[in-house]
Design a protein around this motif. Structure first.
Motif, mmCIF file in Angstrom:
data_model
loop_
_atom_site.group_PDB
_atom_site.id
_atom_site.type_symbol
_atom_site.label_atom_id
_atom_site.label_comp_id
_atom_site.label_asym_id
_atom_site.label_seq_id
_atom_site.Cartn_x
_atom_site.Cartn_y
_atom_site.Cartn_z
ATOM 1 N N GLU A 138 0.833 -1.202 0.000
ATOM 2 C CA GLU A 138 0.000 0.000 0.000
ATOM 3 C C GLU A 138 0.871 1.256 0.000
ATOM 4 N N LEU A 181 2.018 1.852 -3.572
ATOM 5 C CA LEU A 181 0.939 2.419 -4.375
ATOM 6 C C LEU A 181 0.711 3.884 -4.028
ATOM 7 N N ARG A 197 -1.975 -1.959 -9.339
ATOM 8 C CA ARG A 197 -3.009 -1.994 -8.294
ATOM 9 C C ARG A 197 -3.901 -3.240 -8.442
#
Length: 239
Positions: free
Chosen positions: A122, A125, A204
């Protein structure tokens, strides 16, 4: 390898000698006359020797007893060193250097995107998203556009969680920064956000094939931007 930061007469000496070697003004095998160089640059022998140590660490020169300091063959140069790349781009690089950069990126970055799709966290990203936001906000500001593009590709390599691939950062960033400064310093490339966002979408979705495909398309656009710039320069010379 740590990049060299040029400062003062020492830094200027390094830069000038590097340019002379890279342009062939000091050809391979040439013996350097340290006394003449010391006089020309108006520096101490200590400063000159320190500058030569920097160049020796990058494979450009060497010293041997009874032979002196000489320019090493190009095959010994650390061409992947960030400074050597920067010095090459600083001397008005021809299309061959950009072609080499594109081929390198075409080998490394689609694979990196594929790995990132499998491994990105995460936090990774978030870094990619932040770079996209900066890219969109850059508008016509060339410095901001270059910074955002470099941040994106840095985040992409980091998202592979492969230390060796991450070490390609210096090579890719140095060439990419020079390419971006050329492209963004003109009438600008096509909007970079959609092509970069497509890469992030594949990552993603944890879809390696999609991410790699999007990266290849992005690289095709990058080479077209450089080709367009070269065409414009050719037309300007003909006018």
């Amino acid at each position: 390898m740590q990049q060299y930061t040029a400062r003062g007469v020492h830094g200027q000496t390094v830069e000038v000698l590097a340019q002379r070697i890279l342009t062939g003004q000091l050809p391979e095998g040439a013996i350097l006359d340290l006394t003449a160089l010391q006089s020309e640059f108006d520096v101490s022998l200590t400063v000159l020797r320190e500058a030569l140590r920097v160049l020796a660490a990058k494979g450009l020169v060497d010293a041997r007893p009874k032979r002196g300091t000489f320019v090493r063959p190009r095959s010994a140069w650390s061409l992947l060193d960030g400074d050597v790349l920067r010095w090459q781009f600083a001397r008005s690089p021809g299309p061959g250097l950009f072609d080499d950069l594109h081929e390198l990126r075409s080998i490394v970055e689609p694979g990196a995107a594929s790995l990132a799709a499998s491994r990105a966290t995460e936090a990774d990203l978030a870094a990619l998203d932040a770079a996209l936001e900066d890219m969109a906000a850059a508008g016509s500001d060339p410095l901001a556009a270059v910074a955002a593009d470099l941040a994106f590709h840095r985040a992409l390599l980091a998202a592979t969680h492969n230390e060796l691939i991450q070490r390609m950062e210096v090579v890719i960033e140095t060439g990419l920064a020079e390419r971006d400064r050329m492209v963004h310093g003109t009438d600008g490339p096509s909007d970079p956000v959609p092509s970069h966002k497509a890469v992030v979408d594949g990552i993603r979705r944890h879809n390696p094939a999609q991410a790699a495909r999007a990266m290849r398309k992005l690289l095709d656009q990058a080479i077209e931007d450089v080709a367009r710039l070269e065409r414009n320069h050719l037309e300007d010379r003909q006018d």
